[in-house]
Design a protein around this motif. Sequence first.
Motif, PDB file in Angstrom:
ATOM      1  N   ILE A 149     -42.972 -73.565 -27.244  1.00 43.16           N
ATOM      2  CA  ILE A 149     -43.349 -73.183 -25.885  1.00 43.16           C
ATOM      3  C   ILE A 149     -43.970 -71.797 -25.917  1.00 43.16           C
ATOM      4  CG2 ILE A 149     -42.496 -72.669 -23.572  1.00 43.16           C
ATOM      5  CD1 ILE A 149     -40.258 -74.735 -24.127  1.00 43.16           C
ATOM      6  N   SER A 150     -43.274 -70.848 -26.556  1.00 44.14           N
ATOM      7  CA  SER A 150     -43.811 -69.496 -26.678  1.00 44.14           C
ATOM      8  C   SER A 150     -43.106 -68.752 -27.808  1.00 44.14           C
ATOM      9  CB  SER A 150     -43.661 -68.732 -25.361  1.00 44.14           C
ATOM     10  OG  SER A 150     -42.299 -68.670 -25.007  1.00 44.14           O
ATOM     11  N   VAL A 151     -43.757 -67.667 -28.251  1.00 41.87           N
ATOM     12  CA  VAL A 151     -43.231 -66.827 -29.324  1.00 41.87           C
ATOM     13  C   VAL A 151     -43.387 -65.372 -28.877  1.00 41.87           C
ATOM     14  CG1 VAL A 151     -43.482 -66.148 -31.742  1.00 41.87           C
ATOM     15  CG2 VAL A 151     -43.879 -68.512 -31.078  1.00 41.87           C
ATOM     16  N   PHE A 152     -42.343 -64.569 -29.112  1.00 36.17           N
ATOM     17  CA  PHE A 152     -42.368 -63.163 -28.712  1.00 36.17           C
ATOM     18  C   PHE A 152     -41.897 -62.277 -29.852  1.00 36.17           C
ATOM     19  CE2 PHE A 152     -41.463 -65.544 -24.835  1.00 36.17           C
ATOM     20  CZ  PHE A 152     -42.461 -65.072 -23.995  1.00 36.17           C
ATOM     21  N   ASP A 153     -42.535 -61.106 -30.005  1.00 32.37           N
ATOM     22  CA  ASP A 153     -42.008 -60.073 -30.880  1.00 32.37           C
ATOM     23  C   ASP A 153     -40.826 -59.437 -30.176  1.00 32.37           C
ATOM     24  OD1 ASP A 153     -43.725 -60.129 -33.104  1.00 32.37           O
ATOM     25  OD2 ASP A 153     -45.242 -58.955 -32.049  1.00 32.37           O
ATOM     26  N   MET A 154     -39.787 -59.112 -30.925  1.00 33.44           N
ATOM     27  CA  MET A 154     -38.624 -58.456 -30.326  1.00 33.44           C
ATOM     28  C   MET A 154     -38.717 -56.963 -30.595  1.00 33.44           C
ATOM     29  SD  MET A 154     -35.609 -61.204 -31.030  1.00 33.44           S
ATOM     30  CE  MET A 154     -34.474 -60.392 -29.946  1.00 33.44           C
ATOM     31  N   THR A 155     -38.315 -56.169 -29.602  1.00 36.63           N
ATOM     32  CA  THR A 155     -38.352 -54.718 -29.712  1.00 36.63           C
ATOM     33  C   THR A 155     -36.982 -54.150 -29.399  1.00 36.63           C
ATOM     34  OG1 THR A 155     -39.047 -54.520 -27.417  1.00 36.63           O
ATOM     35  CG2 THR A 155     -40.791 -54.567 -29.062  1.00 36.63           C
ATOM     36  N   ARG A 156     -36.760 -52.920 -29.868  1.00 41.27           N
ATOM     37  CA  ARG A 156     -35.507 -52.232 -29.619  1.00 41.27           C
ATOM     38  C   ARG A 156     -35.483 -51.766 -28.162  1.00 41.27           C
ATOM     39  NH1 ARG A 156     -32.031 -50.403 -33.212  1.00 41.27           N
ATOM     40  NH2 ARG A 156     -33.536 -50.630 -34.874  1.00 41.27           N
ATOM     41  N   MET A 157     -34.338 -51.970 -27.519  1.00 35.20           N
ATOM     42  CA  MET A 157     -34.190 -51.542 -26.124  1.00 35.20           C
ATOM     43  C   MET A 157     -34.388 -50.033 -26.012  1.00 35.20           C
ATOM     44  SD  MET A 157     -33.353 -54.014 -23.949  1.00 35.20           S
ATOM     45  CE  MET A 157     -32.276 -53.414 -22.692  1.00 35.20           C
ATOM     46  N   GLY A 158     -34.933 -49.614 -24.929  1.00 31.50           N
ATOM     47  CA  GLY A 158     -35.067 -48.188 -24.669  1.00 31.50           C
ATOM     48  C   GLY A 158     -36.330 -47.588 -25.249  1.00 31.50           C
ATOM     49  N   ILE A 159     -36.458 -47.612 -26.581  1.00 26.88           N
ATOM     50  CA  ILE A 159     -37.615 -46.960 -27.198  1.00 26.88           C
ATOM     51  C   ILE A 159     -38.749 -47.934 -27.513  1.00 26.88           C
ATOM     52  CG2 ILE A 159     -36.255 -45.068 -28.140  1.00 26.88           C
ATOM     53  CD1 ILE A 159     -36.301 -46.495 -30.837  1.00 26.88           C
ATOM     54  N   LYS A 160     -38.510 -49.223 -27.306  1.00 29.21           N
ATOM     55  CA  LYS A 160     -39.516 -50.272 -27.521  1.00 29.21           C
ATOM     56  C   LYS A 160     -40.073 -50.291 -28.942  1.00 29.21           C
ATOM     57  CE  LYS A 160     -39.508 -51.527 -23.183  1.00 29.21           C
ATOM     58  NZ  LYS A 160     -38.800 -52.665 -22.752  1.00 29.21           N
ATOM     59  N   ALA A 161     -39.277 -49.892 -29.906  1.00 30.29           N
ATOM     60  CA  ALA A 161     -39.704 -49.934 -31.301  1.00 30.29           C
ATOM     61  C   ALA A 161     -39.676 -51.385 -31.785  1.00 30.29           C
ATOM     62  CB  ALA A 161     -38.790 -49.080 -32.163  1.00 30.29           C
ATOM     63  N   PRO A 162     -40.731 -51.838 -32.468  1.00 27.94           N
ATOM     64  CA  PRO A 162     -40.751 -53.229 -32.937  1.00 27.94           C
ATOM     65  C   PRO A 162     -39.694 -53.469 -34.019  1.00 27.94           C
ATOM     66  CG  PRO A 162     -42.711 -52.058 -33.672  1.00 27.94           C
ATOM     67  CD  PRO A 162     -41.954 -51.118 -32.801  1.00 27.94           C
ATOM     68  N   LEU A 163     -39.128 -54.665 -33.985  1.00 32.34           N
ATOM     69  CA  LEU A 163     -38.131 -55.087 -34.971  1.00 32.34           C
ATOM     70  C   LEU A 163     -38.726 -56.184 -35.844  1.00 32.34           C
ATOM     71  CD1 LEU A 163     -35.088 -55.339 -32.544  1.00 32.34           C
ATOM     72  CD2 LEU A 163     -35.522 -53.516 -34.178  1.00 32.34           C
ATOM     73  N   ASP A 164     -38.059 -56.482 -36.947  1.00 32.58           N
ATOM     74  CA  ASP A 164     -38.486 -57.567 -37.831  1.00 32.58           C
ATOM     75  C   ASP A 164     -37.894 -58.893 -37.356  1.00 32.58           C
ATOM     76  OD1 ASP A 164     -39.955 -55.890 -39.417  1.00 32.58           O
ATOM     77  OD2 ASP A 164     -38.383 -55.594 -40.902  1.00 32.58           O
ATOM     78  N   LEU A 165     -37.925 -59.107 -36.047  1.00 30.66           N
ATOM     79  CA  LEU A 165     -37.379 -60.307 -35.431  1.00 30.66           C
ATOM     80  C   LEU A 165     -38.425 -60.907 -34.500  1.00 30.66           C
ATOM     81  CD1 LEU A 165     -33.930 -58.842 -34.342  1.00 30.66           C
ATOM     82  CD2 LEU A 165     -34.356 -60.246 -36.344  1.00 30.66           C
ATOM     83  N   VAL A 166     -38.419 -62.240 -34.425  1.00 30.28           N
ATOM     84  CA  VAL A 166     -39.307 -62.959 -33.518  1.00 30.28           C
ATOM     85  C   VAL A 166     -38.458 -63.963 -32.754  1.00 30.28           C
ATOM     86  CG1 VAL A 166     -41.267 -64.536 -33.375  1.00 30.28           C
ATOM     87  CG2 VAL A 166     -41.278 -62.709 -35.043  1.00 30.28           C
ATOM     88  N   GLN A 167     -38.639 -64.011 -31.432  1.00 28.79           N
ATOM     89  CA  GLN A 167     -37.924 -64.994 -30.623  1.00 28.79           C
ATOM     90  C   GLN A 167     -38.877 -66.144 -30.316  1.00 28.79           C
ATOM     91  OE1 GLN A 167     -36.146 -63.633 -26.966  1.00 28.79           O
ATOM     92  NE2 GLN A 167     -34.670 -65.297 -27.045  1.00 28.79           N
TER      93      GLN A 167
END
Length: 185
Positions: A149-167
């Motif tokens: 359906i969709s794919v999103f990059d995950m970011t750290r809360m607050g500072i919006k730093a990208p993580l090595d995770l995809v939802q």
Amino acid sequence: MCPKRHTNLSPLSKPGHPSPCSAAPAPRPKSAAPTPVPAAQRSEAASVPHDKRPTPIIQVRDKWPMIPSALSNKFKVVATATAQGIKMQLETADAFRFVTRFLQEKEVYYHTYTLAEERILRVVIKRIPKKIPVEEITQSLKVQKFPVISVFDMTRMGIKAPLDLVQVYLDLTPEGKAIFDVKSI
């Protein structure tokens, strides 16, 4: 009030030995909730097959009188009074959608769950490098025949730093559940 409290070690607290302080609880007054299903319709209500559809539970009983009048010509509703409120059993998914929309518009406090056909599978995939674009991950999953359906990059809360995770959001089907067996994308 009991003059002496008994502990669990007292022989009086064992089953079969009533405590001198235990009196039969006062009967609770019956609530004045309306009877949701008239007696004439109970035989019909028992014959209606109900699958695992979620049931809206109206938690404010005072609002019940306006609901059957609004639904009387559209859908058949079987309602029962429970400790949580008035539980409505509906025959179809369309009836469920109509009732939940109606309850939201009238601001009636209720509780329910999502329909099975509207549920989605949410999966977090770890160790995906940040430099790989979401479109490439989506395309790779679709090539592997996943109902994406969709794919999103995950970011750290607050500072919006990208993580090595995809939802990833998938249809809740056997094909979608097969994503748990994937070793590489």
